[in-house]
Design a protein around this motif. Structure first.
Motif, PDB file in Angstrom:
ATOM      1  N   LYS A   1      44.315 -66.297  12.603  1.00 22.55           N
ATOM      2  CA  LYS A   1      43.683 -64.741  12.887  1.00 22.55           C
ATOM      3  C   LYS A   1      44.540 -63.940  13.587  1.00 22.55           C
ATOM      4  O   LYS A   1      44.815 -64.121  14.651  1.00 22.55           O
ATOM      5  CB  LYS A   1      42.147 -64.831  13.181  1.00 22.55           C
ATOM      6  N   ASN A   2      45.068 -62.941  12.971  1.00 24.65           N
ATOM      7  CA  ASN A   2      46.007 -61.837  13.754  1.00 24.65           C
ATOM      8  C   ASN A   2      45.515 -60.621  13.267  1.00 24.65           C
ATOM      9  O   ASN A   2      45.517 -60.096  12.136  1.00 24.65           O
ATOM     10  CB  ASN A   2      47.502 -62.121  13.287  1.00 24.65           C
ATOM     11  N   ASN A   3      45.274 -59.600  14.232  1.00 28.77           N
ATOM     12  CA  ASN A   3      44.569 -58.462  14.089  1.00 28.77           C
ATOM     13  C   ASN A   3      45.763 -57.274  14.425  1.00 28.77           C
ATOM     14  O   ASN A   3      45.396 -56.133  14.380  1.00 28.77           O
ATOM     15  CB  ASN A   3      43.464 -58.086  14.770  1.00 28.77           C
ATOM     16  N   ILE A   4      47.031 -57.705  14.739  1.00 29.31           N
ATOM     17  CA  ILE A   4      47.922 -56.857  15.250  1.00 29.31           C
ATOM     18  C   ILE A   4      49.319 -56.958  14.336  1.00 29.31           C
ATOM     19  O   ILE A   4      50.108 -56.267  14.815  1.00 29.31           O
ATOM     20  CB  ILE A   4      48.132 -56.628  16.728  1.00 29.31           C
ATOM     21  N   GLY A   5      49.380 -57.658  13.443  1.00 30.22           N
ATOM     22  CA  GLY A   5      50.696 -58.119  12.771  1.00 30.22           C
ATOM     23  C   GLY A   5      51.758 -58.627  13.908  1.00 30.22           C
ATOM     24  O   GLY A   5      51.380 -59.541  14.557  1.00 30.22           O
ATOM     25  N   GLY A   6      52.831 -57.986  13.948  1.00 32.05           N
ATOM     26  CA  GLY A   6      53.832 -58.660  14.395  1.00 32.05           C
ATOM     27  C   GLY A   6      54.156 -57.967  16.065  1.00 32.05           C
ATOM     28  O   GLY A   6      55.254 -58.204  16.621  1.00 32.05           O
ATOM     29  N   TYR A   7      53.224 -57.223  16.417  1.00 33.12           N
ATOM     30  CA  TYR A   7      53.487 -56.609  17.652  1.00 33.12           C
ATOM     31  C   TYR A   7      53.873 -57.430  18.862  1.00 33.12           C
ATOM     32  O   TYR A   7      52.913 -58.617  18.720  1.00 33.12           O
ATOM     33  CB  TYR A   7      52.499 -55.678  18.076  1.00 33.12           C
ATOM     34  N   THR A   8      54.668 -57.165  19.709  1.00 37.61           N
ATOM     35  CA  THR A   8      54.811 -58.113  21.028  1.00 37.61           C
ATOM     36  C   THR A   8      54.420 -57.496  22.193  1.00 37.61           C
ATOM     37  O   THR A   8      54.716 -58.050  23.182  1.00 37.61           O
ATOM     38  CB  THR A   8      56.138 -58.489  20.839  1.00 37.61           C
ATOM     39  N   SER A   9      53.897 -56.141  22.262  1.00 38.81           N
ATOM     40  CA  SER A   9      53.686 -55.694  23.654  1.00 38.81           C
ATOM     41  C   SER A   9      52.278 -54.838  23.258  1.00 38.81           C
ATOM     42  O   SER A   9      51.978 -54.443  22.386  1.00 38.81           O
ATOM     43  CB  SER A   9      54.737 -54.564  23.977  1.00 38.81           C
ATOM     44  N   PHE A  10      52.027 -54.661  24.766  1.00 35.59           N
ATOM     45  CA  PHE A  10      50.658 -53.701  24.852  1.00 35.59           C
ATOM     46  C   PHE A  10      50.790 -52.931  26.194  1.00 35.59           C
ATOM     47  O   PHE A  10      51.222 -53.588  27.065  1.00 35.59           O
ATOM     48  CB  PHE A  10      49.310 -54.545  24.561  1.00 35.59           C
ATOM     49  N   ARG A  11      49.950 -52.017  26.161  1.00 36.33           N
ATOM     50  CA  ARG A  11      49.824 -51.287  27.504  1.00 36.33           C
ATOM     51  C   ARG A  11      48.446 -50.591  27.534  1.00 36.33           C
ATOM     52  O   ARG A  11      48.010 -50.332  26.517  1.00 36.33           O
ATOM     53  CB  ARG A  11      50.888 -50.020  27.562  1.00 36.33           C
ATOM     54  N   MET A  12      48.174 -49.981  28.575  1.00 39.49           N
ATOM     55  CA  MET A  12      46.850 -49.332  28.838  1.00 39.49           C
ATOM     56  C   MET A  12      47.226 -47.856  28.272  1.00 39.49           C
ATOM     57  O   MET A  12      48.224 -47.169  28.263  1.00 39.49           O
ATOM     58  CB  MET A  12      46.434 -49.113  30.247  1.00 39.49           C
ATOM     59  N   VAL A  13      45.933 -47.372  27.216  1.00 37.17           N
ATOM     60  CA  VAL A  13      46.202 -46.326  26.450  1.00 37.17           C
ATOM     61  C   VAL A  13      46.579 -45.271  27.436  1.00 37.17           C
ATOM     62  O   VAL A  13      47.119 -44.136  27.187  1.00 37.17           O
ATOM     63  CB  VAL A  13      44.853 -45.944  25.714  1.00 37.17           C
ATOM     64  N   SER A  14      45.653 -45.242  28.521  1.00 34.24           N
ATOM     65  CA  SER A  14      45.710 -44.123  29.661  1.00 34.24           C
ATOM     66  C   SER A  14      47.091 -43.604  30.087  1.00 34.24           C
ATOM     67  O   SER A  14      47.253 -42.572  30.877  1.00 34.24           O
ATOM     68  CB  SER A  14      44.735 -44.296  30.760  1.00 34.24           C
ATOM     69  N   ILE A  15      48.120 -44.445  30.124  1.00 35.69           N
ATOM     70  CA  ILE A  15      49.367 -44.444  30.753  1.00 35.69           C
ATOM     71  C   ILE A  15      50.368 -44.489  29.616  1.00 35.69           C
ATOM     72  O   ILE A  15      51.791 -44.652  30.111  1.00 35.69           O
ATOM     73  CB  ILE A  15      49.587 -45.558  31.894  1.00 35.69           C
ATOM     74  N   THR A  16      50.086 -44.355  28.320  1.00 34.64           N
ATOM     75  CA  THR A  16      51.078 -44.487  27.290  1.00 34.64           C
ATOM     76  C   THR A  16      51.210 -42.924  26.580  1.00 34.64           C
ATOM     77  O   THR A  16      50.261 -42.311  26.363  1.00 34.64           O
ATOM     78  CB  THR A  16      50.476 -45.503  26.248  1.00 34.64           C
ATOM     79  N   ASN A  17      52.342 -42.600  26.392  1.00 35.91           N
ATOM     80  CA  ASN A  17      52.864 -41.456  25.627  1.00 35.91           C
ATOM     81  C   ASN A  17      52.901 -41.750  24.167  1.00 35.91           C
ATOM     82  O   ASN A  17      53.697 -42.103  23.731  1.00 35.91           O
ATOM     83  CB  ASN A  17      53.947 -40.864  26.206  1.00 35.91           C
ATOM     84  N   LEU A  18      51.601 -41.618  23.576  1.00 35.46           N
ATOM     85  CA  LEU A  18      51.650 -41.703  22.434  1.00 35.46           C
ATOM     86  C   LEU A  18      52.436 -41.062  21.048  1.00 35.46           C
ATOM     87  O   LEU A  18      52.845 -41.419  20.245  1.00 35.46           O
ATOM     88  CB  LEU A  18      49.887 -41.969  21.772  1.00 35.46           C
TER      89      LEU A  18
END
Length: 149
Positions: free
Chosen positions: A117-134
């Motif tokens: 079960k995969n809910n993010i496809g091939g993504y290999t990174s994550f960060r806190m939303v609060s410190i990310t320049n979306l």
């Protein structure tokens, strides 16, 4: 011998899980995956825990990262504070390993991700939303307090 998490022995030793045939994992790596989920996403919704598990598994499958759960988790400067920088656990993360995971959801997410079960496809990174320049990102998904990319 890695300590077993308290109260999760039955789930930890289940034999009815169908693991992804492209990945061979030990019981110790299952436990380690559940612990990194707890470390990074203990207070995130279940979907966030599953997403963290899939980041680890996507990295294992990628040629840009080590080819094992252990190697990915202990790679230097990858999971904040988990690695000692020399391929082993930091003292703080070792304490997490020793004390066990805090919620059943962490083990459930590890097992479900290993089952495919995969809910993010091939993504290999994550960060806190609060410190990310979306606005600087074009391809991502937000789950709870994390942005996966």
């Amino acid at each position: 011998d890695q300590p077993r998490s308290r109260g999760l022995g039955d789930v930890y030793k289940r034999q009815d899980i169908s693991y992804n045939s492209t990945m061979s994992v030990s019981n110790e790596e299952i436990y380690l995956l559940a612990c990194i989920i707890d470390w990074e996403a203990a207070y995130e919704p279940y979907e966030g825990k599953l997403a963290v598990a899939n980041v680890v598994l996507n990295r294992v499958r990628s040629s840009n990262y080590p080819n094992s759960i252990t190697g990915v988790i202990y790679q230097k400067s990858q999971f904040s504070g988990a690695s000692d920088g020399a391929g082993g656990p930091s003292a703080k993360f070792q304490n997490r390993l020793n004390s066990g995971i805090r919620t059943q959801e962490c083990m459930d997410a590890a097992l479900e991700a290993l089952s495919g079960k995969n809910n993010i496809g091939g993504y290999t990174s994550f960060r806190m939303v609060s410190i990310t320049n979306l606005s600087a990102m074009s391809d991502y998904v937000i789950i709870g307090g994390h942005v996966f990319h």
